[in-house]
Scaffold this active site. Structure first.
Site: not given
Length: 250
Positions: A99-100
């Site tokens: 994830a970012d």
């Protein structure tokens, strides 16, 4: 180390060192199935200077996918989990989750429209308080901003021959991505609580400089529209839905 036995649930690998993301996943993944393995290269594509939704969202998607692929490469190379150094993951994993997260604010006036967007990353540790005070006055107080998280997952397909003795069969690994937005509205009188916020000395290292789970969320936030877990770094419901689409139920 042997691979997973037939019928044995595989491991879920979080491609992040974030304790907040791990704590969220621990709500839905049994501890014995959850492992952490972060990318070894700390560099990632910068979103600085991007000011349209299309550019920002595309950049975030690339960053999340790059993290996913870096961890898949580590698994294929026989690397063990960061939190279980005696356990190679090859042949034992079911899903990799990367994830970012970014905070996206408008310029003065708060308009979240192309051309006026600013991505607020992690403020420098040595200048954290001054930077976050400036962000509050310019972007937060009495305004609405967006926390967005790009999630990229990979799952092993049936019959994937990956083992600790060889690389993954790339054709047997399926991937999927999603990007989730949450809108956070900060109180108009938030500035009177800033000294209290900084006196609490909450840990830095967060996109946007503040955490919804701390005093920021308790005292300064007026409302959150959208996924609350997304604001903490991982939209749980959407992540579970993404995995389910690929045939993995947690």
């Amino acid at each position: 180390m042997k691979g997973a036995r037939p019928g044995e649930p595989g491991l879920v690998v979080l491609a992040s060192r974030s304790p907040r993301r791990r704590a969220l996943l621990e709500m839905v993944v049994p501890a014995e199935r959850l492992r952490t393995l972060a990318p070894t290269d700390p560099s990632e594509e910068s979103l600085e200077g991007l000011n349209t939704w299309r550019e920002i969202e595309a950049g975030m998607g690339r960053v999340a996918a790059a993290k996913r692929d870096a961890v898949l490469a580590r698994i294929a190379a026989g690397d063990p989990a960061d939190d279980a150094p005696n356990e190679p993951l090859a042949g034992r994993w079911t899903a990799v989750i990367a994830a970012d997260t970014a905070v996206i604010a408008g310029e003065a006036g708060g308009a979240l429209v192309d051309g006026s967007l600013t991505v607020l990353g992690q403020p420098p540790d040595e200048d954290w308080e001054a930077t976050v005070r400036r962000w509050f006055r310019k972007h937060y107080v009495g305004r609405t901003h967006v926390t967005a998280t790009a999630v990229s997952v990979a799952v092993r397909g049936p019959g994937d021959p990956q083992s600790e003795n060889g690389p993954a069969n790339a054709g047997a690994i399926r991937t999927a991505d999603v990007l989730v937005h949450s809108r956070i509205t900060v109180r108009a009188d938030a500035e009177r609580h800033l000294d209290r916020l900084f006196a609490a000395a909450e840990p830095p290292g967060r996109a946007g400089g503040v955490a919804i789970a701390g005093l920021f969320g308790a005292l300064l936030v007026e409302r959150v529209d959208g996924s609350l877990s997304n604001v903490s770094g991982l939209p749980l419901r959407e992540t579970l839905d993404l995995l389910a689409e690929l045939g993995v139920e947690l």
